[in-house]
Design a protein around this motif. Sequence first.
Motif, PDB file in Angstrom:
ATOM      1  N   TRP A   8       0.832  -1.193   0.000  1.00 57.78           N
ATOM      2  CA  TRP A   8       0.000   0.000   0.000  1.00 57.78           C
ATOM      3  C   TRP A   8       0.865   1.240   0.000  1.00 57.78           C
ATOM      4  O   TRP A   8       1.479   1.591   1.010  1.00 57.78           O
ATOM      5  CB  TRP A   8      -0.926   0.038   1.223  1.00 57.78           C
ATOM      6  CG  TRP A   8      -1.994  -1.002   1.189  1.00 57.78           C
ATOM      7  CD1 TRP A   8      -2.400  -1.740   0.126  1.00 57.78           C
ATOM      8  CD2 TRP A   8      -2.798  -1.427   2.280  1.00 57.78           C
ATOM      9  NE1 TRP A   8      -3.385  -2.600   0.491  1.00 57.78           N
ATOM     10  CE2 TRP A   8      -3.655  -2.423   1.808  1.00 57.78           C
ATOM     11  CE3 TRP A   8      -2.876  -1.061   3.622  1.00 57.78           C
ATOM     12  CZ2 TRP A   8      -4.583  -3.052   2.617  1.00 57.78           C
ATOM     13  CZ3 TRP A   8      -3.801  -1.689   4.429  1.00 57.78           C
ATOM     14  CH2 TRP A   8      -4.644  -2.674   3.921  1.00 57.78           C
ATOM     15  N   GLY A  14      -2.795   1.976   5.947  1.00 57.33           N
ATOM     16  CA  GLY A  14      -4.020   1.396   5.426  1.00 57.33           C
ATOM     17  C   GLY A  14      -5.181   2.350   5.535  1.00 57.33           C
ATOM     18  O   GLY A  14      -5.051   3.543   5.300  1.00 57.33           O
ATOM     19  N   LEU A  15      -6.336   1.822   5.900  1.00 57.19           N
ATOM     20  CA  LEU A  15      -7.537   2.624   6.023  1.00 57.19           C
ATOM     21  C   LEU A  15      -7.710   3.099   7.453  1.00 57.19           C
ATOM     22  O   LEU A  15      -7.129   2.554   8.371  1.00 57.19           O
ATOM     23  CB  LEU A  15      -8.755   1.792   5.609  1.00 57.19           C
ATOM     24  CG  LEU A  15      -8.678   1.174   4.210  1.00 57.19           C
ATOM     25  CD1 LEU A  15      -9.870   0.243   3.994  1.00 57.19           C
ATOM     26  CD2 LEU A  15      -8.647   2.250   3.150  1.00 57.19           C
ATOM     27  N   SER A 182      -5.261 -10.652  -0.114  1.00 63.03           N
ATOM     28  CA  SER A 182      -6.593 -10.255   0.363  1.00 63.03           C
ATOM     29  C   SER A 182      -7.112 -11.246   1.400  1.00 63.03           C
ATOM     30  O   SER A 182      -8.294 -11.549   1.464  1.00 63.03           O
ATOM     31  CB  SER A 182      -7.574 -10.159  -0.809  1.00 63.03           C
ATOM     32  OG  SER A 182      -7.674 -11.393  -1.487  1.00 63.03           O
ATOM     33  N   CYS A 464     -10.114  -5.508  13.326  1.00 67.17           N
ATOM     34  CA  CYS A 464     -10.988  -5.167  12.204  1.00 67.17           C
ATOM     35  C   CYS A 464     -12.016  -6.277  11.988  1.00 67.17           C
ATOM     36  O   CYS A 464     -11.922  -7.359  12.567  1.00 67.17           O
ATOM     37  CB  CYS A 464     -10.172  -4.931  10.937  1.00 67.17           C
ATOM     38  SG  CYS A 464      -9.416  -6.403  10.206  1.00 67.17           S
ATOM     39  N   TYR A 470     -13.155  -9.995   1.030  1.00 73.11           N
ATOM     40  CA  TYR A 470     -12.299  -8.867   0.649  1.00 73.11           C
ATOM     41  C   TYR A 470     -11.059  -8.724   1.526  1.00 73.11           C
ATOM     42  O   TYR A 470     -10.168  -7.940   1.227  1.00 73.11           O
ATOM     43  CB  TYR A 470     -13.112  -7.564   0.677  1.00 73.11           C
ATOM     44  CG  TYR A 470     -14.257  -7.579  -0.300  1.00 73.11           C
ATOM     45  CD1 TYR A 470     -14.029  -7.452  -1.669  1.00 73.11           C
ATOM     46  CD2 TYR A 470     -15.574  -7.742   0.132  1.00 73.11           C
ATOM     47  CE1 TYR A 470     -15.075  -7.474  -2.574  1.00 73.11           C
ATOM     48  CE2 TYR A 470     -16.622  -7.774  -0.769  1.00 73.11           C
ATOM     49  CZ  TYR A 470     -16.375  -7.636  -2.116  1.00 73.11           C
ATOM     50  OH  TYR A 470     -17.414  -7.673  -3.008  1.00 73.11           O
ATOM     51  N   ASP A 472      -8.678  -8.288   5.212  1.00 70.28           N
ATOM     52  CA  ASP A 472      -8.524  -7.371   6.338  1.00 70.28           C
ATOM     53  C   ASP A 472      -8.569  -5.910   5.892  1.00 70.28           C
ATOM     54  O   ASP A 472      -8.059  -5.550   4.836  1.00 70.28           O
ATOM     55  CB  ASP A 472      -7.180  -7.597   7.041  1.00 70.28           C
ATOM     56  CG  ASP A 472      -7.098  -8.934   7.741  1.00 70.28           C
ATOM     57  OD1 ASP A 472      -8.137  -9.590   7.905  1.00 70.28           O
ATOM     58  OD2 ASP A 472      -5.976  -9.319   8.116  1.00 70.28           O
ATOM     59  N   ARG A 473      -9.145  -5.088   6.752  1.00 67.68           N
ATOM     60  CA  ARG A 473      -9.110  -3.638   6.568  1.00 67.68           C
ATOM     61  C   ARG A 473      -8.635  -3.029   7.885  1.00 67.68           C
ATOM     62  O   ARG A 473      -9.421  -2.542   8.678  1.00 67.68           O
ATOM     63  CB  ARG A 473     -10.483  -3.109   6.166  1.00 67.68           C
ATOM     64  CG  ARG A 473     -10.809  -3.362   4.693  1.00 67.68           C
ATOM     65  CD  ARG A 473     -12.279  -3.174   4.401  1.00 67.68           C
ATOM     66  NE  ARG A 473     -12.547  -3.150   2.965  1.00 67.68           N
ATOM     67  CZ  ARG A 473     -12.531  -4.219   2.170  1.00 67.68           C
ATOM     68  NH1 ARG A 473     -12.257  -5.388   2.686  1.00 67.68           N
ATOM     69  NH2 ARG A 473     -12.790  -4.114   0.880  1.00 67.68           N
TER      70      ARG A 473
END
Length: 544
Positions: A8, A14-15, A182, A464, A470, A472-473
């Motif tokens: 990333w 990340g987010l 993912s 999370c 999809y 981990d976020r």
Amino acid sequence: MNRRNFLWNGSLAGLSVSAFSLGACKESKKGAESSVKDIASPQDSFPLMEITIEDLQQKMKEGSMTAVSITQLYLDRILQIDKSGPKLNSIIEINPDALSIAAEMDNERKAGNIRGSLHGIPVLIKDNIDTADKMQTTAGSLALEGHIAKEDAFIVKQLRLAGAVILGKTNLSEWANFRSTSSCSGWSSRGGQTKSAYLLTHNPCGSSSGSGVAPSANLCVVAIGTETDGSITCPAAVSGIVGLKPTVGLVSRTGIIPISHTQDTAGPMARTVRDTAILLGVLTGIDENDEITRTSEGKKLEDYTKFLDTEGLKGKRIGIEKELPGKNHYMHALLAKAKDVLRSKGAEVIEVSYLKRINDLGNDEYNVLKYEFKAGLNKYLANANAKIKSLKEVIEFNKANEDRAMPYFKQETLEACEALGTLDTKEYKDALKNSHKGSQVIIDGILKEHKLDAISGLTMGPACSIDLWYGDRWGDVFLTAPAASSGYPHITVPCGMVYGLPVGLSFYGPAYSEPTLLSLAYSYEQATKNRQLPTYKTQLESLS
């Protein structure tokens, strides 16, 4: 941890974290060695709730409990909490010989033979660590299902010599989270999904997911995890326990399914710093089959508890990155509170700037891991009892059994590794120099420039959501890379709660600074007693 973070934006960012539920607590009335605050828990009647190694030893010494009775209580607890009830799914396999081992330890105790601090103590170990018994070693992969190791891993031999009862093996992120970009942490094709004990809809990070959840939920007193980058410290932090990634070289890797010979290490995971220190002393040792352990000659210790001092922070200089971690104001407030504690205990907090330089090396670190994973796994499988003998055969098995082995995310990381050349390639050598040596230069420079005893900061954001499609976020707070890529030691200790979920505080420093880090972590732990018991929530609550 999930390796896609290396990709990333060339960093570990990340987010931003999303909103969950806030939790309340009251101060514990337990003694000075306590590390927990009491909150309402549906399982607080468990006889071994939050018990320590020393407590268990005292009970066996006075005769009120035996290794057999302790082991049976944990086996019952696993059945109640892990396999039914909240169904945490942190244990992938129970050792069928656990009770007989415990009985043997009881007989030795009766004969006056006490092997040491772990005599009769049940321990859980991660399912990428070889045991030459009736248990499998699979890294959570169906490709290795049925694999019984030829020989105990070196650290398992150490545990057995110390009198530990190997209770079972913990679930993990398959292939230690090195299968897909993912993936969902805590999921394996053999073991399924491990859940956070605090919020069952969330995952407990990885790859040592089960080794984080099990001691947190009081399914054992201590567990063993492994880390390449964040795989001990992340699940420990989000499970509200202590996790220590030792200096690479302090603990042998022989008999552990590898990712990276540059960064891999096993380490202790426990509810308290003291239990972490006790377990660490058992794991250390020079192993002739792991050359890097020779660097620990004259530095390894059998007793790290002598460094545990409630005033361990006094007079210490602690560096903390001056840029606030992420954008979440609850995380910022938690860090500010932690800084106040450090200062109140006599430490000087020094603002430093280094994380961006470390994170910029993320792509190089990822390349190192990919090259070393291919070489290391092929070597391991070629000499193992498993039917699968190479990374290529793992990939082929997964394709042939896609519905069972890859029902959600796939195996693009494995395929990317297989496509690479040998460790003689220029790309690998350049990446190793940039990542490993580069990280050491940056950290050593910061420590020297500011005359620091250690570097600190929030370990991770809170857990999370489980998302098998999809992946981990995670939030935008990661403090695992510096110690991981450099091979330096890193300890995380409970720091508090954000959205009702645990967050850890990290301390890391130069090679073989475990005594200092344990002292700092212990002083902080005893000053705060931030650990809170899991409550096994099934849904989010309002923030109001």
